[in-house]
Enzyme design. Structure first.
Site, short mmCIF file in Angstrom:
data_model
loop_
_atom_site.label_atom_id
_atom_site.label_comp_id
_atom_site.label_asym_id
_atom_site.label_seq_id
_atom_site.Cartn_x
_atom_site.Cartn_y
_atom_site.Cartn_z
N ARG A 1 0.82 -1.22 0.00
CA ARG A 1 0.00 0.00 0.00
C ARG A 1 0.85 1.27 0.00
O ARG A 1 0.43 2.29 -0.53
CB ARG A 1 -0.94 0.00 1.20
CG ARG A 1 -2.12 -0.91 0.99
CD ARG A 1 -3.04 -0.88 2.17
NE ARG A 1 -4.33 -1.45 1.83
CZ ARG A 1 -5.17 -1.98 2.71
NH1 ARG A 1 -4.84 -1.99 3.99
NH2 ARG A 1 -6.32 -2.47 2.32
N LYS B 1 -16.10 -15.95 4.94
CA LYS B 1 -17.55 -15.85 5.10
C LYS B 1 -18.29 -15.66 3.80
O LYS B 1 -18.00 -14.74 3.03
CB LYS B 1 -17.85 -14.64 5.99
CG LYS B 1 -17.62 -14.87 7.45
CD LYS B 1 -18.18 -13.70 8.16
CE LYS B 1 -18.28 -13.84 9.64
NZ LYS B 1 -18.59 -12.53 10.20
N GLY C 1 -7.17 -7.05 0.14
CA GLY C 1 -7.32 -7.71 1.44
C GLY C 1 -6.43 -8.93 1.58
O GLY C 1 -5.24 -8.91 1.29
N GLY D 1 -12.43 -4.47 0.65
CA GLY D 1 -13.81 -4.04 0.93
C GLY D 1 -14.30 -3.04 -0.11
O GLY D 1 -15.42 -3.16 -0.62
P1 AMP Z 1 -11.81 -13.07 4.21
O1 AMP Z 1 -11.33 -11.99 5.14
O2 AMP Z 1 -13.26 -13.35 4.28
O3 AMP Z 1 -11.30 -12.88 2.79
O4 AMP Z 1 -11.15 -14.41 4.76
C1 AMP Z 1 -9.78 -14.61 4.76
C2 AMP Z 1 -9.48 -15.69 5.77
O5 AMP Z 1 -10.22 -16.85 5.42
C3 AMP Z 1 -8.04 -16.10 5.81
O6 AMP Z 1 -7.47 -15.66 7.00
C4 AMP Z 1 -8.08 -17.62 5.72
O7 AMP Z 1 -7.27 -18.24 6.67
C5 AMP Z 1 -9.54 -17.92 5.99
N1 AMP Z 1 -9.97 -19.19 5.39
C6 AMP Z 1 -9.83 -19.61 4.13
N2 AMP Z 1 -10.29 -20.84 3.98
C7 AMP Z 1 -10.71 -21.26 5.18
C8 AMP Z 1 -11.29 -22.47 5.68
N3 AMP Z 1 -11.49 -23.50 4.88
N4 AMP Z 1 -11.61 -22.51 6.98
C9 AMP Z 1 -11.40 -21.46 7.79
N5 AMP Z 1 -10.86 -20.29 7.39
C10 AMP Z 1 -10.54 -20.19 6.10
#
Ligand code: AMP
Length: 400
Positions: free
Chosen positions: A35, A200, A358, A382
């Site tokens: 960044r 999520k 992100g 985001g």
């Molecule tokens: P996000 O902020 O929603 O993009 O999520 C990113 C995070 O999702 C990372 O820190 C990953 O470790 C986590 N992640 C990816 N795959 C999995 C999984 N199968 N189970 C739990 N966490 C996960």
């Protein structure tokens, strides 16, 4: 959108530049300066114009308190190295300390102000508080440049209110990010593939519904895939699952079918005994996730190798590809292979391959990929997602 050329002559002008210098710092060491580097073109332009450059940013979430680990002082040093010129630092972003520092600036000097979020008013829900804080910031400058792409979706004093108090324009980073996002929204290049992962599904619903009518392939991995697998009737053990979203996901699967979109879910998953870096793990088919030696307590932490290969083939033969969210828990080496395959395939796209900010940006750098291997790495996860969802971004509205 008003760009830098609309500001006219900048020589001797005090320019307040809002950047997003919110970089990850581990034990006092900047682990990814992406960044900061992405902010350099606008900073260099302002220096070349002979302006007095006053940079402000946030770092982390200090919630209105002075928290030393979130001090921007550590960023000043790196910025100075990258610019190859001194960068002075003000211990506060408003008030006497800041105005004293500004008053001694010569043309082409660069000053970095302390973390905006040490003041609760920066992110306050109260419009009046935000406005008053923005007015204090505005006192320091003659013009304002908004270049913090990663915060454009936030209605915050230094992003939103400030732009009505000074002549204002967008910087080069914001321009560049938007031109890439526009291509993702408007381009007619096909095959167009979107790859979504991360933890999520609820964070990605908006982007799924906005992009479904435009794409040829939608590949799903990461923690969110288990809600899709559950929607298809699979048992997923202790893997991440958002039960409340199962019906919504079923709706997307139906919609994709009627639109002729190829939704691709993994057929194999890396199951682990526990959520940890050194957990025992093995590969399982999606209809047998609870039939491994871990039984119903197994946790899916990555897409399996067969699926990673299928994903990579689809991605590398796409003309346009947007990827947001790691395919697995890439922070643990044993569960980073799916993410690595996707990243590698994205470097081969014969068109535009975009890493959507992100955690995906952090992942590609942590896995050792060079920025230039990709068409674009966004600095704002985001903000990118909200733009692709068709939402209006407050920080952009005020620069229209
Ligand atoms: P996000 O902020 O929603 O993009 O999520 C990113 C995070 O999702 C990372 O820190 C990953 O470790 C986590 N992640 C990816 N795959 C999995 C999984 N199968 N189970 C739990 N966490 C996960």
């Amino acid at each position: 959108m008003r760009n830098l050329s609309t500001l006219g002559q900048l020589e001797s002008k005090r320019v307040l530049l809002r950047c997003d210098l919110n970089v990850p710092i581990d034990n006092g060491v900047i682990s990814d300066d992406g960044r900061i580097r992405a902010s350099l073109p606008t900073i260099k332009y302002l220096i070349d114009q002979g302006a007095k450059v006053i940079i402000c940013s946030h770092l982390g979430r200090p919630d209105g308190a002075r928290v030393e680990k979130y001090s921007l002082r550590q960023i000043a040093k790196r910025l100075s190295e990258l610019l190859d010129q001194p960068v002075s630092f003000s211990k506060d972003c408003v008030g006497r300390e800041a105005s004293n520092q500004v008053s001694i600036l010569e043309n082409k000097d660069v000053l970095l102000l302390e973390n905006l979020r040490f003041h609760a008013a920066e992110t306050s829900d109260s419009e009046t508080e935000r406005h008053d804080f923005a007015a204090d910031l505005a006192e320091l400058a003659d013009v304002y440049v908004g270049d913090g792409f990663g915060v454009l979706h936030r209605k915050q004093a230094s992003v939103y209110e400030i732009a009505s108090l000074l002549p204002a324009a967008a910087g080069y980073l914001v321009e560049k990010e938007l031109s890439v996002l526009e291509q993702l929204v408007r381009s007619d290049s096909h095959p167009y593939t979107v790859v979504l992962g991360g933890s999520k599904v609820s964070d990605k619903l908006g982007v799924i519904s906005a992009l479904l009518p435009r794409v040829d392939n939608l590949l799903i991995g990461g923690g969110m895939v288990f809600t899709f697998l559950a929607a298809l009737g699979h048992k997923v053990g202790k893997s991440l699952l958002e039960e409340s979203q199962i019906d919504t996901v079923k709706g997307y699967l139906e919609q994709a079918k009627s639109l002729g979109v190829n939704i691709v879910l993994p057929t194999d998953i890396v199951m682990a005994s526990t959520f940890s870096a050194d957990a025992e793990h093995l590969e399982a088919q999606v209809d047998e996730l609870e039939q491994t030696s871990f039984g119903a307590s197994g946790i899916g932490l990555d897409i399996g190798p067969v699926s990673a290969g299928v994903f990579a083939d689809i991605i590398s033969t796409s003309k346009l590809c947007f990827w947001n969210g790691p395919m697995g828990v890439f922070e643990f080496a044993s569960f980073s292979k799916g993410t690595r395959s996707v990243a590698e395939a994205l470097t081969k796209v014969q068109g535009l391959g975009v890493v959507g900010g992100g955690d995906s940006a952090a992942a590609v750098r942590a896995l050792g990929f060079e920025d230039r291997a990709f068409g674009h790495i966004s600095t704002g996860g985001g903000a990118s997602l909200e733009y692709l969802e068709g939402k209006s971004l407050p920080g952009l509205e005020v620069l229209a």
